[in-house]
Design an enzyme around this catalytic site. Structure first.
Site, PDB file in Angstrom:
ATOM      1  N   GLU A  41       0.816  -1.536  -0.001  1.00 44.43           N
ATOM      2  CA  GLU A  41       0.208   0.108  -0.079  1.00 44.43           C
ATOM      3  C   GLU A  41       0.147   1.362  -0.382  1.00 44.43           C
ATOM      4  OE1 GLU A  41      -2.215  -1.071   3.128  1.00 44.43           O
ATOM      5  OE2 GLU A  41      -4.139  -1.337   1.843  1.00 44.43           O
ATOM      6  N   GLU A  61      -3.629 -10.245   3.557  1.00 48.37           N
ATOM      7  CA  GLU A  61      -4.715  -9.538   4.563  1.00 48.37           C
ATOM      8  C   GLU A  61      -5.654 -10.575   4.781  1.00 48.37           C
ATOM      9  OE1 GLU A  61      -3.595  -7.465   3.160  1.00 48.37           O
ATOM     10  OE2 GLU A  61      -2.996  -5.379   3.608  1.00 48.37           O
TER      11      GLU A  61
END
Ligand SMILES: Cc1cc2nc3c(=O)[nH]c(=O)nc-3n(C[C@H](O)[C@H](O)[C@H](O)COP(=O)(O)OP(=O)(O)OC[C@H]3O[C@@H](n4cnc5c(N)ncnc54)[C@H](O)[C@@H]3O)c2cc1C
Length: 568
Positions: A41, A61
């Site tokens: 990210e 995740e």
């Protein structure tokens, strides 16, 4: 971690993400190895990513019961498209560097260990451009792509208008060639004065007789170069963490200028200062640690720079020497001409073609730079050339010369860019050589014209003798201002291509004008060896031809500064 602590920590991540996303200046991410979850990210929050071939991206995740928490679900679809983003986020699948490039996640894939260097290189290019223009462009792209096209066009035009009223725009588009504002030293600091005094003290210990004797024998000034090295002057530009003095290009120029102004010849050792820059900027940390401290300490000498070839000359991209990767080494074949100080160096910087010209997109691609340890190397024949002046110059022949792959500097195929990158330093330093020559000729001409009496008065009382010396003095002074300006820009990390090239040209012309004024006022004595004028005359002439000929500088200024059609 408790739920409350988890959320509190996440707020910090959110703030960091927001700061990065809306950072007004460009942000380039460099990725080596894993960029999973938050790491990936962070890369997406930057403006673009440079990855090494070892990079792997993933959003794992969901395999841990959460999902990308600082914008991955919003950023990834905007970069790679919705369906692929969904697949990657829903599965947690790993994406290796090559695939990342193919799907547009990264802009560049470079060799292992080179991502940071390449990102910094791109950042340096961006930093050369108008800062307001770059920020406004970033804003226009960032907000524009998040809205409909009509609104985006309005935003873009407003951002554009904000660049019109800036100094950046006026500097580039104002009067032709109007240079950017910068502070330029008009007087020397105490440190710079003592630097010059220290160099002059050494140079004066090597008087005309020393240079004349070497000139006759075409011998290398070993003692002089060794003393300069011991005193640390040749390591002026090497950063302190690698054992050098960490001075600026201006100070390095003052060192060379002083050497030549004292009647000595900096050409015997100037190259180490600019060749070293290629190693410093493009070498790996391991290469820098291995060589720079030894170069700074005088244990290793890097004075040889192998570029020119008989069949390509000034047209460098046409060079024919090849380096073919075979296992853990490159095999070099070909020929170079006019390569100086090879027999006095332990290391040589070599430019060779690693990809044939018909297999590259641009002819500047496919050339690579090698740092070659030439001590006892097999396959290298060095044939000394007797030149007009004492310059330790040679023809080189490579016959299956093997260079370990660790000798490659930076990325394979990007050597031409690396060499160009070092050109400004080279131009400024060579201009400094010429300024020193010019000063020496003027001083010598003034002294002689004051003391030589013909027709019952000093020859300097005649305007025909005095004016050429005065003109040469002015030319040297003007060239010095351009050198100072180029050096000031260089030392401030600003673009200085036009100034560095103009400084080299003007200083070489000024030195040549001074050389002729000096020769002329000396009459027949100018041709007598013992006056040193003819020796310096031969030495000063070189800088109209090497390391780049004056015509090629004119071609650069015509095309790149004035916007005229390319003439070569
Ligand atoms: C003493 C000495 C030491 C040197 N040391 C080194 C060294 O250590 N390493 C290294 O790599 N090189 C070295 N050189 C080589 C030097 O850099 C070259 O000689 C120089 O770049 C010119 O190349 P060339 O001699 O092939 O001339 P060419 O490229 O053949 O040019 C000949 C002439 O034609 C002109 N010309 C060519 N094309 C054009 C054009 N399109 N428009 C206008 N004019 C043009 C040039 O300006 C020049 O005046 C050295 C040279 C000398 C003399």
């Amino acid at each position: 971690m408790t739920d409350t602590a988890w959320r509190a920590q996440h707020v910090i991540f959110e703030q960091a993400a927001a700061a990065l996303l809306r950072c007004p200046a460009p942000v380039v991410a460099a990725v080596e190895g894993f960029a999973f979850g938050g790491g990936c990210e962070l890369g997406l929050l930057a403006d673009f990513i440079v990855a090494s071939e070892s990079a792997v991206f993933a959003f794992p995740e969901v395999t841990r019961g959460i999902f990308p928490g600082i914008g991955g679900t919003q950023l990834l679809p905007r970069v790679v498209g919705g369906p692929l983003a969904k697949e990657l986020i829903f599965t947690g699948r790993r994406v290796e560097a090559a695939e990342a490039k193919a799907i547009g996640l990264v802009n560049h894939v470079v060799s292992r260990g080179q991502a940071r260097a390449r990102a910094l290189e791109i950042a340096a290019t961006i930093a050369e451009n108008g800062p307001v223009a770059v920020r406004q462009a970033k804003k226009a792209i960032a907000y524009g792509t998040e809205t409909d096209l009509d609104t985006a066009m309005v935003l873009a035009i407003e951002a554009y208008n904000a660049t019109v009223v800036t100094e950046d725009r006026r500097e580039v588009h104002g009067a032709l060639g109007t240079p950017p504002m910068t502070t330029m030293p008009l007087t020397l600091t105490d440190e710079q004065r003592s630097l010059k005094a220290g160099v002059a003290e050494i140079a004066k210990r090597y008087p005309g007789e020393y240079w004349r004797e070497l000139d006759r024998e075409r011998a290398y000034p070993e003692a002089f170069v060794a003393e300069l090295t011991r005193a640390g002057y040749l390591a002026a530009l090497i950063p302190p963490e690698y054992g050098g003095a960490g001075l600026g290009i201006y100070e390095a120029g003052l060192i060379l200028e002083t050497i030549n102004a004292c009647g000595a010849n900096a050409g015997a050792c100037h190259a180490q200062m600019y060749i070293m820059g290629t190693l410093l900027r493009h070498g790996s940390e391991a290469q820098k640690r291995a060589y720079l401290p030894k170069i700074a300490g005088g244990e290793l000498r890097l004075q040889a720079f192998g570029v020119t070839e008989p069949n390509s000359g000034s047209d460098t991209t046409k060079l024919q020497t090849t380096a073919v990767r075979t296992g853990d080494r490159y095999v070099v074949n070909g020929q170079k001409i006019f390569i100086s100080r090879v027999l006095q160096s332990d290391l040589m910087l070599l430019l060779a073609r690693t990809t044939p010209v018909d297999r590259v997109k641009r002819k500047t691609d496919g050339l690579s730079v090698f740092l070659v340890d030439i001590r006892g190397i097999k396959g290298l024949e060095v044939r000394p050339l007797r030149m007009m002046m004492n310059h330790s110059t040679n023809a080189l022949f490579f016959d299956n010369m093997e260079v370990p792959a660790e000798g490659l500097l930076g990325e394979e195929g990007r050597g031409f860019a690396y060499i160009l990158d070092g050109m400004n330093a080279e131009r400024i330093l060579v201009a400094s050589d010429s300024l020193g020559d010019g000063r020496w000729f003027v001083e010598k001409a003034v002294a002689y014209s004051n003391q030589r009496v013909v027709f019952g008065r000093p020859i300097g009382a005649n305007q025909g003798v005095q004016f050429p010396i005065a003109k040469a003095h002015m030319a040297v002074g003007a060239a010095e201002l351009m050198r100072n300006r180029a050096a000031a820009l260089f030392d401030q990390g600003q673009a200085c291509g036009p100034e560095a090239n103009m400084a080299k040209y003007l200083a070489a012309e000024a030195a040549w004008e001074a050389a002729n004024a000096c020769m002329d006022c000396h009459g027949g004595y100018g041709y007598a060896e013992e006056y040193d004028v003819e020796r310096k005359f031969r030495e000063a002439r070189l800088y109209k031809t090497a390391p780049i000929s004056q015509n090629l500088v004119l071609a650069y200024v015509g095309e790149h500064v004035l916007g005229l059609p390319r003439s070569y």
